[in-house]
Design a protein around this motif. Structure first.
Motif, PDB file in Angstrom:
ATOM      1  N   HIS A 131      39.283  46.556 -16.060  1.00 55.69           N
ATOM      2  CA  HIS A 131      38.141  46.104 -16.845  1.00 55.69           C
ATOM      3  C   HIS A 131      37.201  45.312 -15.950  1.00 55.69           C
ATOM      4  N   HIS A 178      46.718  49.361 -22.154  1.00 59.05           N
ATOM      5  CA  HIS A 178      45.565  49.824 -21.409  1.00 59.05           C
ATOM      6  C   HIS A 178      45.519  51.353 -21.313  1.00 59.05           C
ATOM      7  N   HIS A 217      46.912  44.111 -23.634  1.00 62.29           N
ATOM      8  CA  HIS A 217      46.699  45.242 -24.530  1.00 62.29           C
ATOM      9  C   HIS A 217      47.263  46.500 -23.893  1.00 62.29           C
ATOM     10  N   CYS A 271      43.563  52.390 -24.145  1.00 63.21           N
ATOM     11  CA  CYS A 271      42.221  51.969 -23.795  1.00 63.21           C
ATOM     12  C   CYS A 271      41.505  53.072 -23.011  1.00 63.21           C
TER      13      CYS A 271
HETATM   14 ZN    ZN Z   1      42.115  48.148 -21.299  1.00 62.66          ZN
END
Ligand code: ZN
Ligand code: ZN
Ligand code: ZN
Ligand code: ZN
Lengths: 154, 154
Positions: B47, B10, B8, B13
């Motif tokens: 994460h 990030h 993804h 994020c």
């Molecule tokens: Zn992420």
DNA sequence: ATCCCTCTTGTTATAGTATAACGTCCGCGC
DNA sequence: GCGCGGACGTTATACTATAACAAGAGGGAT
């Protein structure tokens, strides 16, 4: 199942659990030594979660060793073989309420008196894990709150 | 939801989470100080669950205080206000994947790389608690195992 | 009987996690 | 200016857990 938060014949509770542990050890070639047995009895005396050092103090008072590994080894033996569980949120230990039966345990943990009721529920997160390719090996399910007695005593 | 175990963007994020924290603090009269903000950024960088002392080492290297309370206070602030969560089974901390949204979090925790995926599930144990008169205040739901990447690297 | 092996319990020492208690500084309302 | 509360820093200490080593008990093989 007799629950920690309900009135019940606790003597029966204790003797059934000890019996189950003896049988399981006999059947699996494990040795339930005096130290291990006594440690389980200490956990069984109440349905509350006890810290390793609480257990150690009890053991020491009864003539066993006084150093942390004595308690940790006995507790780890009980946990590994399913005779007790570790409550992660408290770093504490509680006797298993279903010794012998395979189960993914889950708990209701009172933050006031530390008593613990063990429940049988389906493993949560299984579908999510499946979808993401995650292989679940162990689940920790603990609900913290107030037991009926401690709510009343508010 | 972009998941910890999936590829993804990030950067998005991180910036979305910081933005959500800023907004929530502004809206609730909380102050996201440099220390608290940096602590959140450190958690957001991966994460993975980080221990308090890992976070502390990072903070110290950046000119913040070097003593445990510095990290614990920042982490506790983030946890109390829902910007991070504590993984009980690891005694570690992870950034929240849904800041701002009310949720009872649950986690898939890789025992190899410590990466954590946060899931939204219904609170388990609710019917059992109800039946016993137990008032749930918080739930801890953590599945430990191996993430897809670590399974592959077996 | 002796040796060897494993398991259990005990020790010492140390590592890892967390909080209590107190001082300083700073910004804000008065 | 003064008092106040909050944030951050410190020192010191408490709580949780394990590594590493020593000693004894028991069993099976030679
Ligand atoms: Zn992420
Ligand atoms: Zn009972
Ligand atoms: Zn209670
Ligand atoms: Zn992994």
């Amino acid at each position: 199942m007799p629950q920690a938060f309900e009135r019940h014949d606790h003597g029966t509770c204790i003797s059934a659990a000890l019996r189950a542990a003896e049988d399981a050890c006999a059947g699996r070639g494990l040795s339930l030594t005096p130290l291990r047995r006594r440690t389980l009895e200490i956990l069984l005396e109440s349905h509350a979660a006890l810290g390793a050092y609480d257990v150690l103090a009890r053991l020491e008072a009864e003539g066993f060793g006084s150093k942390p590994p004595v308690a940790y080894r006995a507790l780890n033996f009980l946990v590994e073989h399913g005779f007790a569980h570790r409550i992660e949120a408290l770093s504490a230990y509680v006797a298993c309420a279903r010794p012998g039966a395979e189960h993914a345990p889950s708990f209701l943990v009172c933050r006031s008196c530390r008593r613990v009721a063990e429940e049988a529920i389906a493993v949560p997160l299984a579908p999510e894990a499946e979808a993401e390719g995650f292989a679940i090996e162990r689940t920790v399910v603990e609900a913290q709150g107030l037991c009926p007695a401690c709510r009343g005593a508010s």
